[in-house]
Design an enzyme around this catalytic site. Structure first.
Site, short mmCIF file in Angstrom:
data_model
loop_
_atom_site.label_atom_id
_atom_site.label_comp_id
_atom_site.label_asym_id
_atom_site.label_seq_id
_atom_site.Cartn_x
_atom_site.Cartn_y
_atom_site.Cartn_z
N SER A 18 0.84 -1.20 0.00
CA SER A 18 0.00 0.00 0.00
C SER A 18 0.88 1.25 0.00
O SER A 18 2.04 1.18 -0.41
CB SER A 18 -0.93 -0.03 1.24
OG SER A 18 -1.90 0.97 1.13
N ASN A 19 0.35 2.36 0.43
CA ASN A 19 1.12 3.61 0.48
C ASN A 19 0.66 4.42 1.68
O ASN A 19 -0.20 3.98 2.44
CB ASN A 19 0.95 4.38 -0.84
CG ASN A 19 -0.52 4.65 -1.11
OD1 ASN A 19 -1.17 5.40 -0.39
ND2 ASN A 19 -1.06 4.00 -2.13
#
Ligand code: PMT
Length: 396
Positions: free
Chosen positions: A208-209
């Protein structure tokens, strides 16, 4: 918008009366003129002096006070109000309002006002569920009162149950939503995406981020507060679910794509503030991947480009988070994805971009107009973006 509005905050005799201080405080800080009316039972729980200090305005407790402090016409407050909110509202005030009884300053004011009235009940579970209370609430709903449903949790009795005053954020959100009716985005259908998608590696791990969802949520709330009908398609975040917004929860880029495709046919505007993963593991492992000394190589593939592939007759707005060549890179995305405009984030600027409460953006439209904005709270950035949306809608 909420500043310069006049609100009557009615407080009745519930243990939750102290929570009304937070409502008064948040509204006052937002530039609202808050006129507090307390029933005589409410002042058994909390002193009017507290509200006077918070709002900087006299607090009305009796007809007599009103005559001396405001005007001899007891409906003067009712006339000036943009909205009346009763929080907490007891079963007793709900019954009186449903019966239209002009007993006490608060009932008289509600009877006299033409402004929307919001009711936030707070009481013991059985009292709330009692058919008499439910009947009274139905009568009020039928008269266009807005009922802010109570929450479940610990009650004054010490028991757990339904009947706690709704979360203050939900109450403020409902006030903002009602005040926004008829705003410059009234009747517009706006779809906003938020957060960072999560692409599974195995049942417990994902890629993810650092997107917190704050920018997307700010856009969704700002659009709601300007009268829009909002669908917020959100990847996982730790933010509270906003009221008055259709929230669709997704995890992956593929799920976000599906949700956007479902919502887009009705949309007037699509704003993609989500940080959609560009790559995902080609195959998520069925079982938890074991640690091996040799290390791990993941094979990745591109995710679908949601914004680049979606078609339809709506205003298309993208975001771009860039660490170099801000304007050129954002312009390239604007062109590739055939957007009406793009909001370019300079993520090298301090307090801007992922996870922050502020953002520094440059808005670039398809005609080449460039608008550099200073570092602003995300809610203010959201309103600037929506100002541009309004411009585009007026041309379309
Ligand atoms: O959530 P916050 O912590 O508040 O942070 C906000 C933000 C920095 C995430 C947000 O303001 C932002 O910039 N979002 C876009 C992030 C980004 O880098 O997007 P991009 O350059 O990868 O993509 C450009 C546009 O295409 C974006 O609108 C994106 O939503 C969209 N996209 C990207 C990839 C993909 N597969 N499909 C898409 O639709």
């Amino acid at each position: 918008m909420i500043s310069n509005k006049t609100i009557i905050l009615g407080i009745t005799g519930s243990i939750a009366a102290y929570k009304a201080t937070e409502i008064a405080s948040q509204l006052t800080q937002a530039g609202v003129e808050v006129n507090v009316i307390m029933t005589k039972e409410a002042i058994e729980f909390i002193s009017p002096v507290t509200f006077r200090a918070i709002t900087g305005k006299p607090v009305v407790t009796e007809m007599f006070d009103l005559a001396s402090e405001f005007s001899i016409e007891h409906i003067s407050l009712a006339k000036a109000a943009d909205i009346v909110i009763i929080a907490p509202a007891t079963a007793n005030i709900i019954a009186k309002l449903a019966a239209g009884i002009a007993d006490g300053m608060l009932c008289c004011t509600v009877l006299a006002t033409k402004a929307p009235v919001l009711i936030a009940p707070a009481m013991e579970t059985n009292m709330y569920n009692n058919p008499a209370t439910q009947d009274n609430l139905s009568k009020l709903k039928a008269r266009n009162f807005v009922i802010i449903a109570p929450a479940t949790g610990r009650l004054a009795s010490g028991k757990e149950g339904l009947g706690r005053l709704a979360d203050i954020n939900d109450i403020i959100g409902s006030i903002r939503q009602v005040l926004g009716r008829g705003g410059d985005l009234a009747d517009k259908d706006i779809v906003v995406t938020a957060g960072g998608t999560q692409e599974p590696i195995d049942p417990v791990r994902y890629i993810s981020n650092r997107s917190s969802g704050k920018m997307g949520y700010a856009l969704a709330e700002a659009a709601r507060d300007r009268g829009a009908k909002v669908t917020l398609i959100t990847a996982p975040t730790s933010l509270p679910e906003p009221v008055g917004i259709n929230v669709v929860k997704v995890n992956t880029a593929q799920e976000m794509r599906q949700a956007v495709e479902n919502a887009a046919p009705q949309a007037d505007v699509l704003i993609m503030a989500a940080a959609v993963a560009d790559y995902r593991p080609t195959k998520a492992a069925k079982d938890k991947i074991k640690k091996v000394e040799a290390g791990l190589t993941l094979e990745m593939e591109c995710t679908p480009d949601i914004l680049g592939s979606i078609k339809g007759n709506f205003i298309k707005v993208g975001f771009a988070a860039e660490s170099s060549n801000l304007v050129e890179n954002a312009r390239e995305k604007l062109k590739q994805k055939r957007l009406d405009f793009i909001v370019a984030n300079d993520i090298t600027a301090s307090d801007s971009g992922f996870g922050t409460d502020t953002n520094q953006v440059t808005i670039i439209d398809h005609e080449g107009k460039i608008d550099d904005l200073p570092l602003l709270p995300k809610r203010e950035v959201a309103d600037k973006v929506l100002d541009r949306v309004v411009e585009f809608l007026s041309k379309s």
